[in-house]
Structure formats: structure tokens, C-alpha cells
Design a protein around this motif. Structure first.
Motif, mmCIF file in Angstrom:
data_model
loop_
_atom_site.group_PDB
_atom_site.id
_atom_site.type_symbol
_atom_site.label_atom_id
_atom_site.label_comp_id
_atom_site.label_asym_id
_atom_site.label_seq_id
_atom_site.Cartn_x
_atom_site.Cartn_y
_atom_site.Cartn_z
ATOM 1 N N UNK A 148 0.849 -1.169 0.000
ATOM 2 C CA UNK A 148 0.000 0.000 0.000
ATOM 3 C C UNK A 148 0.903 1.243 0.000
ATOM 4 N N UNK A 149 0.568 2.226 -0.884
ATOM 5 C CA UNK A 149 1.438 3.410 -0.974
ATOM 6 C C UNK A 149 1.281 4.341 0.241
ATOM 7 N N UNK A 150 2.222 5.237 0.336
ATOM 8 C CA UNK A 150 2.168 6.258 1.379
ATOM 9 C C UNK A 150 0.974 7.180 1.107
ATOM 10 N N UNK A 151 0.343 7.718 2.164
ATOM 11 C CA UNK A 151 -0.822 8.606 2.089
ATOM 12 C C UNK A 151 -2.044 7.889 1.525
ATOM 13 N N UNK A 152 -2.205 6.621 1.865
ATOM 14 C CA UNK A 152 -3.351 5.834 1.431
ATOM 15 C C UNK A 152 -3.867 5.010 2.608
ATOM 16 N N UNK A 153 -5.082 4.490 2.447
ATOM 17 C CA UNK A 153 -5.657 3.620 3.473
ATOM 18 C C UNK A 153 -6.365 2.463 2.786
ATOM 19 N N UNK A 154 -6.561 1.382 3.539
ATOM 20 C CA UNK A 154 -7.213 0.193 3.041
ATOM 21 C C UNK A 154 -8.726 0.428 3.006
ATOM 22 N N UNK A 155 -9.346 0.106 1.880
ATOM 23 C CA UNK A 155 -10.807 0.237 1.777
ATOM 24 C C UNK A 155 -11.477 -0.737 2.735
ATOM 25 N N UNK A 156 -12.742 -0.462 3.070
ATOM 26 C CA UNK A 156 -13.459 -1.294 4.032
ATOM 27 C C UNK A 156 -13.622 -2.737 3.556
ATOM 28 N N UNK A 157 -13.598 -2.950 2.232
ATOM 29 C CA UNK A 157 -13.713 -4.308 1.709
ATOM 30 C C UNK A 157 -12.459 -5.125 2.011
ATOM 31 N N UNK A 158 -11.349 -4.432 2.257
ATOM 32 C CA UNK A 158 -10.090 -5.102 2.533
ATOM 33 C C UNK A 158 -9.353 -5.547 1.293
ATOM 34 N N UNK A 159 -9.889 -5.264 0.112
ATOM 35 C CA UNK A 159 -9.277 -5.739 -1.134
ATOM 36 C C UNK A 159 -8.540 -4.675 -1.925
ATOM 37 N N UNK A 160 -8.702 -3.427 -1.575
ATOM 38 C CA UNK A 160 -8.099 -2.359 -2.369
ATOM 39 C C UNK A 160 -7.750 -1.206 -1.445
ATOM 40 N N UNK A 161 -7.071 -0.222 -1.960
ATOM 41 C CA UNK A 161 -6.703 0.949 -1.184
ATOM 42 C C UNK A 161 -7.209 2.213 -1.870
ATOM 43 N N UNK A 162 -7.222 3.297 -1.106
ATOM 44 C CA UNK A 162 -7.683 4.593 -1.600
ATOM 45 C C UNK A 162 -6.781 5.660 -1.007
ATOM 46 N N UNK A 163 -6.539 6.708 -1.760
ATOM 47 C CA UNK A 163 -5.688 7.800 -1.283
ATOM 48 C C UNK A 163 -6.405 8.614 -0.220
ATOM 49 N N UNK A 164 -5.633 9.162 0.708
ATOM 50 C CA UNK A 164 -6.173 10.054 1.735
ATOM 51 C C UNK A 164 -6.728 11.316 1.083
ATOM 52 N N UNK A 165 -7.577 12.023 1.831
ATOM 53 C CA UNK A 165 -8.105 13.300 1.347
ATOM 54 C C UNK A 165 -6.939 14.248 1.094
#
Length: 161
Positions: free
Chosen positions: A1-18
Motif C-alpha cells: 500500500x502506498x504512502x498517504x493511502x488507506x485500506x478500503x473497508x472491503x479489505x481488497x483495495x486501497x484509496x488515497x487520503x483526502x
């Protein structure tokens, strides 16, 4: 997972922080131009222009609203419109010239006015309708028709056969 990101609630993907947007496999900071604010659009620029501004390249430019105009707040199409009683000509809002015995009419075609009931338009003016005998104003109020059992003949309403 890249820096400034978090794991999506599904646990399968990530999303960038605001304040960050995805660029391939990293999160890059959103660069806000003047007169912009962060948006929830994760696939686009990550920002939206403030009211009164429109996006152009990577900037927010002021919408030039003419005198007697107002902002429409539309995402697509015209960014401004003319106030009631005015119509757009070459980027300006010109006053509708309303003749005597006429009222404003906001249809998208025509002169911007219509004659009051009992008057008809003639050469940019409203003249009184001269009703012949055995006739009445139609639903529009700006034309006449022969009464029932009468028919039009030479500008008059004559008894039908």
C-alpha cells in the motif's frame, strides 16, 4: 500500500487520503489552484472551482457575468443567464423593449413579450382587436374566431348554411 493511502473497508483495495489523488500505484498531492477547494472526485483533478469560477486547464478563472445577468450554478451549459426582462445579445444582457399593452414573455423565441388579451401584435406594437359581430377571442386572447354556427366570409362572421 502506498504512502498517504488507506485500506478500503472491503479489505481488497486501497484509496488515497483526502488531499491526495491516485497516480498509477502512488498517491500524489492535489495541487489546488486559486479559487478552488478539495472535492471527493478521486479519479479527476481532486478539486472543484468556487462559485463564480470555472475550470480552465489547471486553473479557476472568473466567470464574466454581464450587468443584469446572474450565475446559473450549472455544471454544464451556460454559466450565466440574463435577469427577467433582459435577453442575451453578444454576451450582454439587453433590456426587452415592451410596447404598450404587452407583458413580458420568457419563451426562448420571439421578442420577449406578448400582447395582453384583446390585443394582437402588429409591427412590434400591440393593437386592439376589432371583433366583428358574431365572433369571440380564441384561447390565446390575441386572435378571434367566429361563434358556433357562423363561418368566416370576407372578414365577417356570417350564418352558416
Amino acid at each position: 500500500m502506498p504512502e498517504n493511502a488507506f485500506l478500503r473497508s472491503s479489505g481488497y483495495d486501497w484509496q488515497c487520503d483526502r488531499g491526495y489523488r491516485q497516480d498509477r500505484e502512488t498517491c500524489v498531492p492535489v495541487v489546488l489552484p486559486g479559487n478552488a477547494y478539495l472535492s471527493e472526485d478521486t479519479s479527476g483533478s481532486g478539486w472543484t472551482c468556487e462559485r463564480g469560477f470555472t475550470a480552465s486547464s489547471s486553473a479557476c478563472v472568473a466567470i464574466a457575468v454581464p450587468e443584469n445577468g446572474y450565475l446559473t450554478n450549472a455544471d454544464y451549459g451556460a454559466k450565466w443567464a440574463c435577469e427577467r426582462g433582459f435577453f442575451e445579445i453578444d454576451g450582454r444582457c439587453e433590456r426587452v423593449a415592451i410596447p404598450e399593452n404587452a407583458i413580458l414573455d420568457r419563451v426562448s423565441y420571439g421578442p420577449g413579450w406578448r400582447c395582453e388579451r384583446g390585443y394582437e401584435p402588429v409591427n412590434n406594437a400591440c393593437v386592439v382587436i376589432d371583433l366583428p359581430a358574431n365572433a369571440h377571442l380564441d384561447r390565446s386572447g390575441n386572435r378571434w374566431r367566429c361563434d358556433r354556427s357562423f363561418q368566416l366570409s370576407n372578414g365577417e362572421c356570417v350564418l352558416g348554411r
